[in-house]
Design an enzyme around this catalytic site. Structure first.
Site, PDB file in Angstrom:
ATOM      1  N   TYR A 159      64.578  -8.992  76.126  1.00 27.96           N
ATOM      2  CA  TYR A 159      64.495  -9.935  77.254  1.00 27.96           C
ATOM      3  C   TYR A 159      65.361 -11.169  76.993  1.00 27.96           C
ATOM      4  CZ  TYR A 159      61.904 -13.730  79.753  1.00 27.96           C
ATOM      5  OH  TYR A 159      61.535 -14.822  80.488  1.00 27.96           O
ATOM      6  N   LYS A 163      68.487 -12.403  79.190  1.00 24.37           N
ATOM      7  CA  LYS A 163      68.453 -13.731  79.817  1.00 24.37           C
ATOM      8  C   LYS A 163      69.662 -14.573  79.414  1.00 24.37           C
ATOM      9  CE  LYS A 163      64.771 -14.067  82.469  1.00 24.37           C
ATOM     10  NZ  LYS A 163      64.843 -14.433  83.887  1.00 24.37           N
TER      11      LYS A 163
HETATM   12  N1  LIG Z   1      55.984 -17.121  82.638  1.00 27.06           N
HETATM   13  C1  LIG Z   1      56.718 -17.670  81.662  1.00 27.06           C
HETATM   14  O1  LIG Z   1      56.194 -18.102  80.610  1.00 27.06           O
HETATM   15  C2  LIG Z   1      58.209 -17.777  81.808  1.00 27.06           C
HETATM   16  C3  LIG Z   1      58.926 -18.469  80.808  1.00 27.06           C
HETATM   17  C4  LIG Z   1      60.306 -18.559  80.911  1.00 27.06           C
HETATM   18  C5  LIG Z   1      60.962 -17.980  81.997  1.00 27.06           C
HETATM   19  N2  LIG Z   1      60.239 -17.326  82.950  1.00 27.06           N
HETATM   20  C6  LIG Z   1      60.985 -16.694  84.045  1.00 27.06           C
HETATM   21  O2  LIG Z   1      60.423 -16.990  85.309  1.00 27.06           O
HETATM   22  C7  LIG Z   1      60.562 -15.849  86.160  1.00 27.06           C
HETATM   23  C8  LIG Z   1      59.223 -15.463  86.744  1.00 27.06           C
HETATM   24  O3  LIG Z   1      58.302 -15.243  85.690  1.00 27.06           O
HETATM   25  P1  LIG Z   1      56.782 -14.873  85.969  1.00 27.06           P
HETATM   26  O4  LIG Z   1      56.020 -15.312  84.788  1.00 27.06           O
HETATM   27  O5  LIG Z   1      56.381 -15.346  87.325  1.00 27.06           O
HETATM   28  O6  LIG Z   1      56.890 -13.260  85.942  1.00 27.06           O
HETATM   29  P2  LIG Z   1      55.901 -12.154  86.542  1.00 27.06           P
HETATM   30  O7  LIG Z   1      55.967 -10.997  85.611  1.00 27.06           O
HETATM   31  O8  LIG Z   1      54.569 -12.744  86.831  1.00 27.06           O
HETATM   32  O9  LIG Z   1      56.601 -11.776  87.929  1.00 27.06           O
HETATM   33  C9  LIG Z   1      57.735 -10.960  87.999  1.00 27.06           C
HETATM   34  C10 LIG Z   1      57.701 -10.200  89.296  1.00 27.06           C
HETATM   35  O10 LIG Z   1      58.832  -9.316  89.341  1.00 27.06           O
HETATM   36  C11 LIG Z   1      58.413  -8.096  89.905  1.00 27.06           C
HETATM   37  N3  LIG Z   1      59.288  -6.983  89.515  1.00 27.06           N
HETATM   38  C12 LIG Z   1      59.336  -6.380  88.297  1.00 27.06           C
HETATM   39  N4  LIG Z   1      60.193  -5.343  88.333  1.00 27.06           N
HETATM   40  C13 LIG Z   1      60.697  -5.294  89.594  1.00 27.06           C
HETATM   41  C14 LIG Z   1      61.615  -4.424  90.242  1.00 27.06           C
HETATM   42  N5  LIG Z   1      62.182  -3.378  89.598  1.00 27.06           N
HETATM   43  N6  LIG Z   1      61.914  -4.640  91.540  1.00 27.06           N
HETATM   44  C15 LIG Z   1      61.336  -5.680  92.208  1.00 27.06           C
HETATM   45  N7  LIG Z   1      60.455  -6.524  91.642  1.00 27.06           N
HETATM   46  C16 LIG Z   1      60.143  -6.335  90.345  1.00 27.06           C
HETATM   47  C17 LIG Z   1      56.996  -7.912  89.344  1.00 27.06           C
HETATM   48  O11 LIG Z   1      56.257  -6.941  90.079  1.00 27.06           O
HETATM   49  C18 LIG Z   1      56.445  -9.323  89.450  1.00 27.06           C
HETATM   50  O12 LIG Z   1      55.827  -9.558  90.690  1.00 27.06           O
HETATM   51  C19 LIG Z   1      61.209 -14.753  85.309  1.00 27.06           C
HETATM   52  O13 LIG Z   1      62.591 -14.733  85.531  1.00 27.06           O
HETATM   53  C20 LIG Z   1      60.922 -15.190  83.892  1.00 27.06           C
HETATM   54  O14 LIG Z   1      61.879 -14.731  82.977  1.00 27.06           O
HETATM   55  C21 LIG Z   1      58.882 -17.193  82.881  1.00 27.06           C
END
Ligand SMILES: NC(=O)c1ccc[n+]([C@@H]2O[C@H](COP(=O)([O-])OP(=O)(O)OC[C@H]3O[C@@H](n4cnc5c(N)ncnc54)[C@H](O)[C@@H]3O)[C@@H](O)[C@H]2O)c1
Length: 265
Positions: A159, A163
């Site tokens: 990941y 990223k």
């Molecule tokens: N939560 C954290 O701690 C964190 C930290 C740093 C960065 N981020 C970034 O923020 C963003 C959102 O994170 P989050 O925690 O809300 O993630 P999450 O896993 O809760 O949500 C991701 C969503 O993407 C959807 N998804 C997955 N595969 C898919 C596909 N093939 N087609 C369409 N949709 C698909 C999932 O069903 C889900 O609803 C991401 O880019 C993540 O890298 C999150």
């Protein structure tokens, strides 16, 4: 430029990937409060329908499309349909992720490929599909969701590699297409309490408390912390910002807080 936050995205069409839950859902919700017409792309029909219904109940203009972002023809067909239905896309938020094993040695080739496909190839395909329309209209705003993992080793090896690719893609798009009226920025979240942490929380229900010492601000993040940054970058209030990384991490990357305390300095 409008300084009235209730209308600063008025009439703007914003496409958000992975918007059924977590940060994407919060971005969609908060963007409609500011007048945006949001289009949610999500693989999970259940969370998608629930989120769209929730936003509509709050009076927001939202539509959902179930899509597998791992499938190129699905991306092309869905985004073309959105462009012809709405007449334009002003803002694209590349937010969806797929995460596999934590450590490099445990990562199967299939997990590696899926992570690259959803985290870096899908944003490339979405950008490639929407850029011509944005360039033709003389403006476009792309926000890529990055992570602190792309800037320091914090785990989730595949990941983090993917990223880092999206952080680089932001710079390419911003510099190459800036003269065409395109802005592109990366938002860089620290740990944000969303459902993506479910497995870790199962293993350690105290994980967000245990992480606190690393965060000078004294807590991990919440989805609205990130949504606020995205909305700022989406609006004309940030019109001189492009190609940048907006770090929203409670101070995590500013310095190793526990080390400084250990030194008694
Ligand atoms: N939560 C954290 O701690 C964190 C930290 C740093 C960065 N981020 C970034 O923020 C963003 C959102 O994170 P989050 O925690 O809300 O993630 P999450 O896993 O809760 O949500 C991701 C969503 O993407 C959807 N998804 C997955 N595969 C898919 C596909 N093939 N087609 C369409 N949709 C698909 C999932 O069903 C889900 O609803 C991401 O880019 C993540 O890298 C999150």
């Amino acid at each position: 430029m409008s300084l009235d936050l209730s209308v600063d995205l008025q009439g703007q069409v914003m496409v958000i990937t992975g918007a059924g839950r977590g940060i994407g859902k919060e971005i969609a919700k908060m963007a409609t409060f500011r007048g945006a017409r949001v289009v949610l792309l999500e693989i999970n029909q259940e969370t998608l329908s629930k989120t769209v219904a929730e936003i509509k109940e709050l009076g927001g203009d939202a539509q959902g499309f179930q899509i597998d972002l791992g499938n190129e023809s699905d991306i092309v067909a869905t985004l073309s349909k959105i462009e012809s239905e709405y007449g334009k896309v002003d803002i694209l938020v590349n937010n969806a992720i797929a995460v596999g094993s934590e450590a490099l040695l445990d990562t199967t080739t299939a997990e590696w490929d899926l992570t690259m496909r959803i985290v870096v190839t899908a944003p490339f395909l979405c950008i490639r599909q929407l850029l011509p329309g944005m360039i033709a209209s003389g403006s476009g705003n792309i926000i890529n969701m990055g992570t602190v993992n792309a800037l320091a080793m914090i785990g989730s090896d595949a990941y983090s590699v993917a990223k880092a690719g999206i952080h680089a893609m932001t710079r390419s798009v911003a510099v190459r297409y800036g003269p065409d009226g395109i802005r592109c920025n990366t938002v860089v979240p620290g740990s944000i309490a969303t459902e993506t942490w479910n497995e870790r929380v199962k293993q350690n229900p105290q994980i967000f408390d245990d992480l606190k010492p690393w965060y000078p601000i004294g807590r991990v993040g919440k989805p609205s912390d990130i949504a606020e940054a995205v909305l700022y970058l989406a609006s004309s209030r940030s019109e001189f910002m492009t190609g940048t990384e907006m770090i929203v991490d409670g101070g995590l990357l500013a310095g190793p807080a526990p080390m400084f305390k250990t030194m008694g300095a």
